[in-house]
Every structure is written in structure tokens, then in C-alpha cells.
Design a protein around this motif. Structure first.
Motif, PDB file in Angstrom:
ATOM      1  N   ALA A  29      -5.769  30.289 -43.307  1.00 58.18           N
ATOM      2  CA  ALA A  29      -6.599  29.697 -44.367  1.00 58.18           C
ATOM      3  C   ALA A  29      -5.812  28.611 -45.091  1.00 58.18           C
ATOM      4  O   ALA A  29      -6.393  27.671 -45.638  1.00 58.18           O
ATOM      5  N   HIS A 123     -11.932  27.003 -55.337  1.00 60.52           N
ATOM      6  CA  HIS A 123     -10.548  26.537 -55.250  1.00 60.52           C
ATOM      7  C   HIS A 123     -10.337  25.510 -56.376  1.00 60.52           C
ATOM      8  O   HIS A 123     -11.295  24.848 -56.794  1.00 60.52           O
ATOM      9  N   SER A 125      -9.411  22.687 -56.258  1.00 59.28           N
ATOM     10  CA  SER A 125      -9.915  21.365 -55.828  1.00 59.28           C
ATOM     11  C   SER A 125     -11.389  21.181 -56.125  1.00 59.28           C
ATOM     12  O   SER A 125     -11.877  20.047 -56.126  1.00 59.28           O
ATOM     13  N   VAL A 173     -17.351  29.348 -48.046  1.00 59.22           N
ATOM     14  CA  VAL A 173     -16.523  30.552 -47.898  1.00 59.22           C
ATOM     15  C   VAL A 173     -15.358  30.423 -48.876  1.00 59.22           C
ATOM     16  O   VAL A 173     -14.704  29.380 -48.930  1.00 59.22           O
ATOM     17  N   ASN A 175     -11.725  30.760 -50.277  1.00 61.21           N
ATOM     18  CA  ASN A 175     -10.420  30.836 -49.610  1.00 61.21           C
ATOM     19  C   ASN A 175      -9.622  32.052 -50.046  1.00 61.21           C
ATOM     20  O   ASN A 175      -8.871  32.625 -49.264  1.00 61.21           O
ATOM     21  N   ASP A 201     -18.234  22.682 -50.418  1.00 58.73           N
ATOM     22  CA  ASP A 201     -16.845  22.683 -49.983  1.00 58.73           C
ATOM     23  C   ASP A 201     -16.774  23.580 -48.737  1.00 58.73           C
ATOM     24  O   ASP A 201     -16.885  24.801 -48.828  1.00 58.73           O
ATOM     25  N   GLN A 204     -13.219  26.299 -45.823  1.00 56.23           N
ATOM     26  CA  GLN A 204     -12.963  27.593 -45.171  1.00 56.23           C
ATOM     27  C   GLN A 204     -14.117  28.055 -44.290  1.00 56.23           C
ATOM     28  O   GLN A 204     -14.057  29.150 -43.726  1.00 56.23           O
ATOM     29  N   LYS A 227      -7.173  22.930 -41.332  1.00 59.36           N
ATOM     30  CA  LYS A 227      -7.548  24.354 -41.264  1.00 59.36           C
ATOM     31  C   LYS A 227      -8.395  24.627 -40.025  1.00 59.36           C
ATOM     32  O   LYS A 227      -8.792  25.753 -39.775  1.00 59.36           O
ATOM     33  N   ARG A 361      -0.055  34.562 -46.870  1.00 56.58           N
ATOM     34  CA  ARG A 361       0.129  33.860 -48.140  1.00 56.58           C
ATOM     35  C   ARG A 361       0.029  34.872 -49.274  1.00 56.58           C
ATOM     36  O   ARG A 361      -0.807  35.792 -49.218  1.00 56.58           O
ATOM     37  N   HIS A 365      -3.408  31.584 -54.672  1.00 54.01           N
ATOM     38  CA  HIS A 365      -4.185  30.854 -53.654  1.00 54.01           C
ATOM     39  C   HIS A 365      -4.952  29.660 -54.247  1.00 54.01           C
ATOM     40  O   HIS A 365      -6.054  29.329 -53.769  1.00 54.01           O
ATOM     41  N   CYS A 366      -4.402  29.068 -55.286  1.00 61.17           N
ATOM     42  CA  CYS A 366      -5.074  27.941 -55.967  1.00 61.17           C
ATOM     43  C   CYS A 366      -6.451  28.352 -56.472  1.00 61.17           C
ATOM     44  O   CYS A 366      -7.417  27.552 -56.433  1.00 61.17           O
ATOM     45  N   ARG A 381      -2.655  37.735 -48.879  1.00 58.84           N
ATOM     46  CA  ARG A 381      -3.822  37.286 -48.105  1.00 58.84           C
ATOM     47  C   ARG A 381      -3.446  37.083 -46.642  1.00 58.84           C
ATOM     48  O   ARG A 381      -2.550  36.302 -46.329  1.00 58.84           O
TER      49      ARG A 381
HETATM   50  N1  C6P Z   1      -6.872  26.042 -49.453  1.00 61.02           N
HETATM   51  C1  C6P Z   1      -5.386  27.924 -49.069  1.00 61.02           C
HETATM   52  O1  C6P Z   1      -4.300  28.424 -48.784  1.00 61.02           O
HETATM   53  P1  C6P Z   1      -6.792  20.531 -48.944  1.00 61.02           P
HETATM   54  O2  C6P Z   1      -5.523  20.970 -49.614  1.00 61.02           O
HETATM   55  O3  C6P Z   1      -7.332  19.273 -49.558  1.00 61.02           O
HETATM   56  O4  C6P Z   1      -6.699  20.481 -47.465  1.00 61.02           O
HETATM   57  O5  C6P Z   1      -7.862  21.696 -49.222  1.00 61.02           O
HETATM   58  C2  C6P Z   1      -8.128  22.129 -50.528  1.00 61.02           C
HETATM   59  C3  C6P Z   1      -9.060  23.305 -50.491  1.00 61.02           C
HETATM   60  C4  C6P Z   1     -10.330  23.163 -51.021  1.00 61.02           C
HETATM   61  N2  C6P Z   1     -11.242  24.148 -50.944  1.00 61.02           N
HETATM   62  C5  C6P Z   1     -10.958  25.311 -50.346  1.00 61.02           C
HETATM   63  C6  C6P Z   1     -12.016  26.372 -50.260  1.00 61.02           C
HETATM   64  C7  C6P Z   1      -9.680  25.526 -49.811  1.00 61.02           C
HETATM   65  O6  C6P Z   1      -9.409  26.684 -49.222  1.00 61.02           O
HETATM   66  C8  C6P Z   1      -8.700  24.503 -49.906  1.00 61.02           C
HETATM   67  C9  C6P Z   1      -7.300  24.731 -49.405  1.00 61.02           C
HETATM   68  C10 C6P Z   1      -5.562  26.434 -48.926  1.00 61.02           C
HETATM   69  O7  C6P Z   1      -6.332  28.591 -49.430  1.00 61.02           O
HETATM   70  C11 C6P Z   1      -4.410  25.685 -49.532  1.00 61.02           C
HETATM   71  S1  C6P Z   1      -4.331  25.816 -51.284  1.00 61.02           S
END
Ligand code: C6P
Length: 408
Positions: A29, A123, A125, A173, A175, A201, A204, A227, A361, A365-366, A381
Motif C-alpha cells: 500500500a 489520507h 493528501s 479504498v 489506505n 482518490d 488504493q 502502488k 508499515r 499511515h498519513c 499494517r
Molecule cells: N499512501 C501509504 O503508505 P502519493 O504519495 O502521492 O503517491 O499518494 C498519496 C496517497 C493518497 N491517497 C491514498 C489513499 C494513499 O494511500 C496515498 C499514499 C501511502 O498508505 C504512502 S503515505
């Protein structure tokens, strides 16, 4: 025929020892491993083509352009977008969401007192760019709550969707927990109770599911290549043509102009308006190879195999006294997230697993709001990909038992 041995033979990285033990990679993930076909495509680009795209009339530049545009078409068919120019190359999910938030913010689309709805399961993001947009515009951020199983409480939408709602952005989904969110139901509510734009988003879900953006009927769908067996630093933003057309560029620079003078610049059409600067050509081409890999294995085969791994992992881990799986009762994909009662720090478990060659991990997990909801600093995880095996799950369960003995 799904032949796990043959699939594993395509991932050279699995053929090594970590801390004196065969590598068991359960951190997909965060980033999945890459098959030879993807690695070779990337290397071949640098060995045989390496030239900038859409700029040169020389043979290598033309070839690079052809290969990259071919990859765009592969992604278009992979997610069933109507047009290839609705597929924008980005650096990843994070950049995709920031692009949407920034560009809609600049298009005067969001104003003071408008509302943006996200969910508790996002997340960072899919939280921070919207918060930044709210700070810039005076709009309000609202959050769909979850219950103790991590399941989204969709009544919230019935109570909160209105003509003030401008954007709803959720993951397909989660993460941190692997929970599959009912995006079809969410989109149906959004469409009937507001005129908000719907952002998904898919970071995942794309590695595990067949995606059909026309059937989902979302306005935007974003994901990362790394991913889903492609290199890091590449990703996709899908957007409906009529919405992308209205959006302001995110970055200004080369590639995205039609004409440029000191007095005035006009912008190129889609997709180039949203792709300023030299792209990650090798990575974008290799993303096409990752799509080919997934299609060749069969996306339903990937899903079935990973579901079997998840079910088995859940059963084996729940045999361990004092082990709690977060989101245990929810429908999930690819992820099992857990803690051991009496072991306060998830990373202690992760470090012991690492000594056994098992990569998982640990931490937040952000997704700090999810950790706050469950009142934990983090979880352990394990996340699965097509190359993982039931034997690796056995090793994980044994490793967790060992960690429990050592830490209690
Ligand atoms: N999650 C995890 O270990 P980037 O970093 O831009 O490729 O993806 C960001 C991101 C956004 N939304 C979801 C649902 C995600 O899972 C992730 C990235 C990784 O869960 C790295 S923090």
C-alpha cells in the motif's frame, strides 16, 4: 491460469534476503514492487530513446512522444475514460488532488461559505489541499464521520449536502484500514442532493479493482503509478472533458501554452494545458507497461488472489490473543491493520518483523484523524499484492507472535 510461482519469478527484488531471511514484502500500500516488464520498459526508454516529447522533429523525440501517448491511451482504456485527453500525467495522487484544488480555487469556483465534504477515512493528501483551499477562499470543510468499524456514516450526506456543497472528495479504498467505501452510493447522493463535483482518490483501489470512470460517473479520479507496479513519480488525474476545459492551469511553463508573448499567453488544449514542463517520460511509458502487466495477469485474478490472502491473514492474526484488527467488520481490500494489546508502540512490532525479513508499515499511515478516532498513535499494517503467498501470511502471524512474546 493463475500461477503464483510464475508471477513471483517476474519480480526480481523478491529473490533476496533481508536481515538473513527471505524477503517477505507486505508494504504494497506504500509502494508495490515492480515486475521485470516494467523495469525493462523503463530501462529501454533510457537506453534506446531518451528524448523530450512533443518538442522535436528528430526521430528519437518522435518515438518518445509516440510511446508516451500510447501509454496515455493504455491508461484511458484501463480506466475506461471516454477520451485520451481526459487522462493527465501527474507525479502521483498528491499532485493530482493539489492540481484540482488549486485550479478550481483559481477558477472562482469556490467562494466564501461554500462547502467541501471529505471523509474521516482520508489520507492527508485528500485533507490538506482542501483545507488550504478553504483557508484561501473562506469555504468550509465538512467531514463524513465513521462508526467503530470504520464504516462511513452516509446519513451525514443527507443532512449536509446542499447547493452550498461544491466538492465531495473521498477515497475508494482507505489506505490505513483497507475499507472499501461505497462510492456509487455516495455519488448517487451527491448527484441528487447537490451539484457538487465528485473527486475519487483511487490510490488504493486501482491496484486491486477494475475501474470504469464512466460507470462510476465521477468528475475526477486520481491515482499513483507506484502502488500499481509502475515506477515512483508518475500518476494520473482523470477528469471529465467539460470540467477540465473550464479549469485554469496548475503550473505555467513550457508545453502548456498555445501562444506566449510578454503581453498575453494563451493556453494549449487538453491534456497539455495541465501538463507544464518536461514530463517523466520514461516513468509515464513504464506506467503503460504496468497496465499491460495487470491486464495480462487479469484484474479479477489479482482481486481474487488478494481477497484470499486478506481472508487468510485475518483468520490467522485473529487467532493471536489480544490482537485487534481495525475495520475488522468492514468490507476491505488489500490491507490488514492491527495492534497488539499491551504493546503501546506499533513500530516495535515492525522492527521485530523487519529482523525476520518481513516488511510492513507502522505508524499513522498519513491518516492521523483515523488514529485519533481509534485513540492510538499508530497501527501495524500489512498490505498485499499479487505476488504475496499464503506461506508469507503464516510467517507474518508467527512473526507477530514472536513480537508479542518479546514485547510483553
Ligand atoms: N499512501 C501509504 O503508505 P502519493 O504519495 O502521492 O503517491 O499518494 C498519496 C496517497 C493518497 N491517497 C491514498 C489513499 C494513499 O494511500 C496515498 C499514499 C501511502 O498508505 C504512502 S503515505
Amino acid at each position: 491460469m493463475f500461477d503464483i510461482k510464475e508471477i513471483r519469478s517476474q519480480f526480481p527484488i523478491l529473490n533476496q534476503q533481508v536481515n538473513g531471511k527471505p524477503l517477505i514484502y507486505l508494504d504494497n500500500a506504500a509502494s508495490s514492487q515492480k515486475p521485470i516488464s516494467v523495469l525493462e520498459t523503463w530501462q529501454k526508454y533510457y537506453e534506446e530513446i531518451n528524448a523530450n516529447v512533443h518538442r522535436g522533429i528528430h526521430t528519437l523525440s518522435q518515438l518518445a512522444t509516440e510511446e508516451m501517448e500510447n501509454s496515455r491511451k493504455k491508461v484511458q482504456h484501463f480506466i475506461n475514460a471516454k477520451h485520451d485527453y481526459e487522462v493527465i500525467f501527474t507525479r502521483g495522487t498528491t499532485e493530482g488532488i493539489n492540481l484540482i484544488a488549486y485550479s478550481l480555487g483559481n477558477s472562482n469556483f469556490i467562494k466564501k461559505d461554500d462547502e467541501i465534504i471529505i471523509s474521516y477515512l482520508e489520507h492527508h493528501s485528500n485533507i490538506v489541499p482542501w483545507q488550504m483551499l478553504c483557508e484561501r477562499t473562506g469555504a468550509k470543510l465538512k467531514v463524513i464521520p465513521i462508526d467503530e468499524n470504520g464504516i462511513l456514516q452516509l446519513d451525514f450526506l443527507d443532512q449536509n449536502l446542499s447547493e452550498k456543497t461544491k466538492i465531495v472528495s473521498v477515497n475508494q479504498v482507505s489506505n490505513a484500514l483497507g475499507i472499501i467505501n461505497p462510492i456509487e452510493e455516495i455519488i448517487a447522493k451527491v448527484r441528487t442532493q447537490s451539484s457538487a463535483l465528485m473527486v475519487i482518490d483511487g490510490a488504493q483501489s486501482v491496484p486491486h479493482f477494475e475501474i470504469d470512470v464512466q460507470k462510476i460517473d465521477c468528475d475526477f479520479f486520481v491515482f499513483s503509478g507506484h502502488k500499481m507496479y509502475a515506477p515512483m513519480g508518475v500518476g494520473i488525474l482523470y477528469g471529465k472533458e467539460e470540467i477540465l476545459e473550464k479549469m485554469q492551469p496548475f503550473h505555467g511553463g513550457g508545453e502548456m501554452i498555445a501562444t506566449c508573448s510578454f503581453e498575453k499567453t494563451t493556453y494549449a488544449g487538453l491534456p497539455f494545458k495541465l501538463e507544464a514542463g518536461t514530463p517523466n517520460v520514461g516513468g509515464n511509458i513504464a506506467l503503460g507497461a504496468a497496465v499491460d502487466f495487470m491486464k495480462k495477469v487479469g484484474i479479477q485474478n489479482i482481486r481474487n488472489h488478494e481477497n484470499a490472502l486478506l481472508e487468510y491473514a485475518q483468520k490467522k492474526l485473529l487467532e493471536i490473543d489480544g490482537l485487534k484488527i481495525y475495520g475488522e467488520k468492514a468490507k476491505r481490500a488489500g490491507v490488514v491493520s492491527f495492534n497488539l494489546e499491551g504493546v503501546g508502540i506499533a513500530s516495535d512490532v515492525g522492527m521485530i518483523l523487519d529482523k525476520l525479513g518481513i516488511a510492513v508499515r507502522t505508524g499513522h499511515h498519513c491518516t492521523q484523524p483515523i488514529m485519533d478516532f481509534f485513540n492510538v498513535a499508530g497501527t501495524v499494517r500489512a498490505s498485499f499484492a499479487v505476488f504475496n503467498t499464503l506461506e508469507e501470511i503464516d510467517a507474518l502471524a508467527e512473526g507477530v507472535k514472536k513480537a508479542q512474546r518479546m514485547l510483553m
